[in-house]
Motif scaffolding. Structure first.
Motif, PDB file in Angstrom:
ATOM      1  N   GLY A 118      12.447   2.134  48.511  1.00  0.00           N
ATOM      2  CA  GLY A 118      13.850   2.154  48.904  1.00  0.00           C
ATOM      3  C   GLY A 118      14.401   3.562  48.853  1.00  0.00           C
ATOM      4  N   ASP A 119      14.123   4.279  47.744  1.00  0.00           N
ATOM      5  CA  ASP A 119      14.646   5.634  47.592  1.00  0.00           C
ATOM      6  C   ASP A 119      13.631   6.674  48.065  1.00  0.00           C
ATOM      7  N   ASN A 120      12.440   6.688  47.461  1.00  0.00           N
ATOM      8  CA  ASN A 120      11.400   7.615  47.902  1.00  0.00           C
ATOM      9  C   ASN A 120      10.968   7.275  49.322  1.00  0.00           C
ATOM     10  N   VAL A 121      10.520   6.052  49.543  1.00  0.00           N
ATOM     11  CA  VAL A 121      10.191   5.576  50.888  1.00  0.00           C
ATOM     12  C   VAL A 121      11.250   4.564  51.297  1.00  0.00           C
ATOM     13  N   SER A 142      -7.446  -3.405  42.470  1.00  0.00           N
ATOM     14  CA  SER A 142      -7.354  -1.944  42.534  1.00  0.00           C
ATOM     15  C   SER A 142      -7.112  -1.476  43.957  1.00  0.00           C
ATOM     16  N   VAL A 143      -7.679  -2.173  44.949  1.00  0.00           N
ATOM     17  CA  VAL A 143      -7.458  -1.812  46.353  1.00  0.00           C
ATOM     18  C   VAL A 143      -6.002  -2.081  46.744  1.00  0.00           C
ATOM     19  N   PHE A 144      -5.437  -3.168  46.249  1.00  0.00           N
ATOM     20  CA  PHE A 144      -4.035  -3.476  46.528  1.00  0.00           C
ATOM     21  C   PHE A 144      -3.125  -2.348  46.041  1.00  0.00           C
ATOM     22  N   PHE A 145      -3.300  -1.922  44.801  1.00  0.00           N
ATOM     23  CA  PHE A 145      -2.436  -0.870  44.267  1.00  0.00           C
ATOM     24  C   PHE A 145      -2.750   0.481  44.902  1.00  0.00           C
ATOM     25  N   LEU A 146      -4.007   0.688  45.316  1.00  0.00           N
ATOM     26  CA  LEU A 146      -4.338   1.903  46.062  1.00  0.00           C
ATOM     27  C   LEU A 146      -3.573   1.941  47.376  1.00  0.00           C
ATOM     28  N   TYR A 169       0.723   4.347  50.558  1.00  0.00           N
ATOM     29  CA  TYR A 169       1.989   4.183  51.286  1.00  0.00           C
ATOM     30  C   TYR A 169       3.053   5.115  50.719  1.00  0.00           C
ATOM     31  N   GLN A 170       3.137   5.190  49.394  1.00  0.00           N
ATOM     32  CA  GLN A 170       4.099   6.066  48.746  1.00  0.00           C
ATOM     33  C   GLN A 170       3.806   7.539  49.040  1.00  0.00           C
ATOM     34  N   GLN A 171       2.550   7.905  48.991  1.00  0.00           N
ATOM     35  CA  GLN A 171       2.177   9.306  49.192  1.00  0.00           C
ATOM     36  C   GLN A 171       2.374   9.731  50.644  1.00  0.00           C
ATOM     37  N   TYR A 172       1.938   8.880  51.561  1.00  0.00           N
ATOM     38  CA  TYR A 172       1.958   9.250  52.979  1.00  0.00           C
ATOM     39  C   TYR A 172       3.382   9.341  53.518  1.00  0.00           C
TER      40      TYR A 172
END
Length: 321
Positions: free
Chosen positions: A188-191, A285-289, A294-297
């Motif tokens: 919401g804020d970052n992405v 682990s793949v889900f959180f990756l 998504y957050q990084q990109y």
């Protein structure tokens, strides 16, 4: 801009600009896709009154104007117009520092409370848990995006909370709501959603975080019970509801808050879709990756459901269309 009085008699003024009312108190462009690169906020208040706002507190000028103080807040992170805020009252400041696991870095936790004689014994411990939540969510989604400035809350009469960037305005003391608003700092804020119709990318994920918090700090049974309650609420809808139960999470009528923030679909079903994506993942682990990617990109920008799906597809190895 709300002028209110707490149950203890504390006068306060605070802003809530979501979705389109920032223009009521400053000349805002109000485009969710055009984030502001920095903000300087100057708020002049009577001596002894406190202002909480975004970013870090540069200084408090208590000499230039007799009888008044001027607060100067500053943020250098991109910020959407509706997340800019002030909260003014005779607050008491409570601050501490949290430390990120596996790092020597620390971050300021800066809270402002009212009616402290009764507030502190009853509720302060809940807000003292914020540092633990920040560290936990950082381990899942990547470090808290605005860590070089702060995170905190201004406690007001606002029902629920509003995830103003780095300084949530909140009127609830329970830890589930605290966790929900904190999660918005990532989702919401970052992405930020690319269109208002994709509000679920904010509220659905923030609601999903409630069960994550409960599972981590209160145990799997608490998380499961909460998840089931939300799923049932999303599936049944509300009496006299605006839309049918289990309606679309995409909001086609964005003309007003009643449809834009329609809770059974956008919040409850939204979090169920996130849970579904977790269930479909090859591994947890793949889900959180996928969510970290998504957050990084899309950090400090905007993204759509299509953007999220593309990342999930690439990491899951199949289409979730």
């Amino acid at each position: 801009v709300t002028h209110s009085v707490s149950t203890g008699g504390t006068q306060m003024v605070y802003t809530v600009s979501d979705p389109w009312v920032a223009k009521d108190w400053w000349p805002a462009k109000q485009s969710a896709n055009d984030k502001i690169d920095s903000v300087d906020m100057f708020v002049t208040v009577p001596r002894g009154v406190v202002d909480g706002s975004n970013g870090f507190l540069v200084n408090v000028d208590n000499t230039s104007t007799p009888g008044y103080w001027q607060y100067h807040w500053q943020t250098h992170y991109p910020i959407d117009y509706y997340l800019i805020s002030i909260a003014v009252a005779r607050f008491a400041e409570y601050k501490s520092y949290m430390h990120f696991t596996g790092s020597t870095d620390s971050m300021l936790i800066q809270n402002f409370f009212v009616d402290t004689a009764t507030f502190n014994p009853l509720y302060k411990a809940n807000f003292d848990s914020v540092g633990l939540m920040v560290d936990y969510f950082s381990s899942l989604f990547g470090r808290y995006p605005f860590w070089r400035e702060k995170y905190g809350v201004c406690y007001t009469t606002l029902p629920g909370g509003m995830e103003n960037q780095t300084m949530t305005t909140i009127g609830e003391t329970n830890t589930v709501t605290i966790a929900h608003e904190l999660m918005h700092q990532w989702f919401g804020d970052n992405v930020t959603y690319a269109t208002w119709g994709e509000m679920w990318l904010s509220e659905g994920f923030a609601t999903f975080a409630e069960q994550l918090f409960l599972t981590q700090f209160w145990g799997p049974a608490a998380g499961l019970a909460h998840r089931r309650d939300l799923l049932n609420a999303g599936a049944s809808g509300w009496p006299g509801a605006l839309t049918q139960p289990c309606g679309e999470i995409y909001v086609t009528d964005t003309s007003g808050p009643s449809t834009l923030f329609y809770t059974p679909n956008v919040y409850f079903k939204g979090q169920a879709v996130v849970t579904m994506l977790r269930y479909l993942a090859p591994t947890d682990s793949v889900f959180f990756l996928a969510l970290r990617t998504y957050q990084q990109y899309h950090a400090y920008g905007n993204a759509s459901t299509v953007n999220l799906a593309a990342i999930v597809d690439s990491l899951y190895g199949f289409s979730v269309d």
